[in-house]
Design a protein around this motif. Structure first.
Motif, PDB file in Angstrom:
ATOM      1  N   ALA A  76      36.139   0.732  19.080  1.00 39.52           N
ATOM      2  CA  ALA A  76      37.515   1.268  18.667  1.00 39.52           C
ATOM      3  C   ALA A  76      37.811   0.796  17.206  1.00 39.52           C
ATOM      4  N   GLN A 146      34.056   8.675  21.506  1.00 43.59           N
ATOM      5  CA  GLN A 146      35.128   8.935  20.747  1.00 43.59           C
ATOM      6  C   GLN A 146      36.866   8.975  22.109  1.00 43.59           C
ATOM      7  N   ALA A 147      35.850  10.319  23.188  1.00 37.59           N
ATOM      8  CA  ALA A 147      37.100  10.686  23.887  1.00 37.59           C
ATOM      9  C   ALA A 147      36.255   9.565  25.007  1.00 37.59           C
ATOM     10  N   ASP A 150      39.065   7.296  24.239  1.00 37.40           N
ATOM     11  CA  ASP A 150      40.741   7.543  24.379  1.00 37.40           C
ATOM     12  C   ASP A 150      41.142   7.985  25.502  1.00 37.40           C
ATOM     13  N   ARG A 151      40.037   8.045  26.991  1.00 39.14           N
ATOM     14  CA  ARG A 151      40.060   8.368  28.180  1.00 39.14           C
ATOM     15  C   ARG A 151      40.772   6.716  28.472  1.00 39.14           C
ATOM     16  N   GLY A 154      44.266   5.654  28.404  1.00 38.68           N
ATOM     17  CA  GLY A 154      44.764   6.299  28.501  1.00 38.68           C
ATOM     18  C   GLY A 154      45.640   5.153  30.537  1.00 38.68           C
TER      19      GLY A 154
END
Length: 208
Positions: A76, A146-147, A150-151, A154
């Motif tokens: 990240a 990147q997605a 992010d998931r 979360g």
């Protein structure tokens, strides 16, 4: 190949080697981290995530937060640096590589990129002769990775510290690439002093 960036993860604790700066350990007289950087010399930018106080020209050094938080947090941090003022924008593909792969080559990286370009997948990883994925020897579509970060953040209340790479890649489509060339595999990593000795033998032309 346009849009190719590289993130080299070089912040591990190396407990099985007495806590040394493992990527800085020489193989064939060259630090493993520098061997990995040489294999991705065509990448722009090249980012090392780890305690590198004097990076080579053209290399950006960053740290994961907190330091020692593991490879997902380091990934990240590397991707975050791709959008920063010191980095090149618009990197479509990003290689995510361990800093202790002394046998990695530009040809091996090119094979991963070519596989990713040809197939409608999120990433390409090497697999060993048992079919085991080499999770820190792959190339990814930057936006898909990147997605996934992010998931995963979360699902973990915003923190990536201690998360596993297996969890990060769980919902990504992956092309598995085998190594059929002569010589040692590019994904060979050095977790012990014996591994370093073996890599030394390979680079000096000794027996495997």
């Amino acid at each position: 190949m346009t849009g190719f960036a590289a993130v080299v993860l070089a912040g591990g604790a190396a407990r099985r080697m007495g806590g040394v700066d493992k990527p800085g350990v020489p193989v064939g007289g060259v630090a493993m981290r520098d061997r990995v950087l040489a294999a991705v010399a065509a990448a722009d930018p090249r980012i090392v995530v780890g305690p590198l106080t004097d990076p080579p020209p053209g290399v950006l050094a960053v740290r994961e937060e907190p330091p020692g938080a593991g490879p997902v947090a380091a990934t990240a941090a590397g991707l975050a640096a791709l959008t920063g003022p010191a980095a090149l924008a618009g990197s479509d593909f990003v290689a995510v590589l361990a800093g202790d792969l002394p046998l990695l080559s530009a040809y091996a990286v090119d094979r991963l990129i070519e596989t990713l370009v040809r197939q409608p997948v999120d990433g390409a990883l090497y697999v060993d002769d048992t079919g085991r994925r080499q999770l820190l020897c792959g190339v990814w579509r930057t936006d898909r990775l990147q997605a996934a970060l992010d998931r995963l953040a979360g699902r973990r209340d915003g923190t990536l510290a201690g998360a596993s790479m297996r969890a990060l890649f769980a919902d990504l489509t992956v092309a598995e690439v085998t190594w059929r060339e002569a010589g040692p595999p590019p994904w060979f990593d050095c977790d012990t002093d014996q591994d370093v000795q073996r890599a030394d033998e390979w680079t000096s032309g000794g027996a495997a």
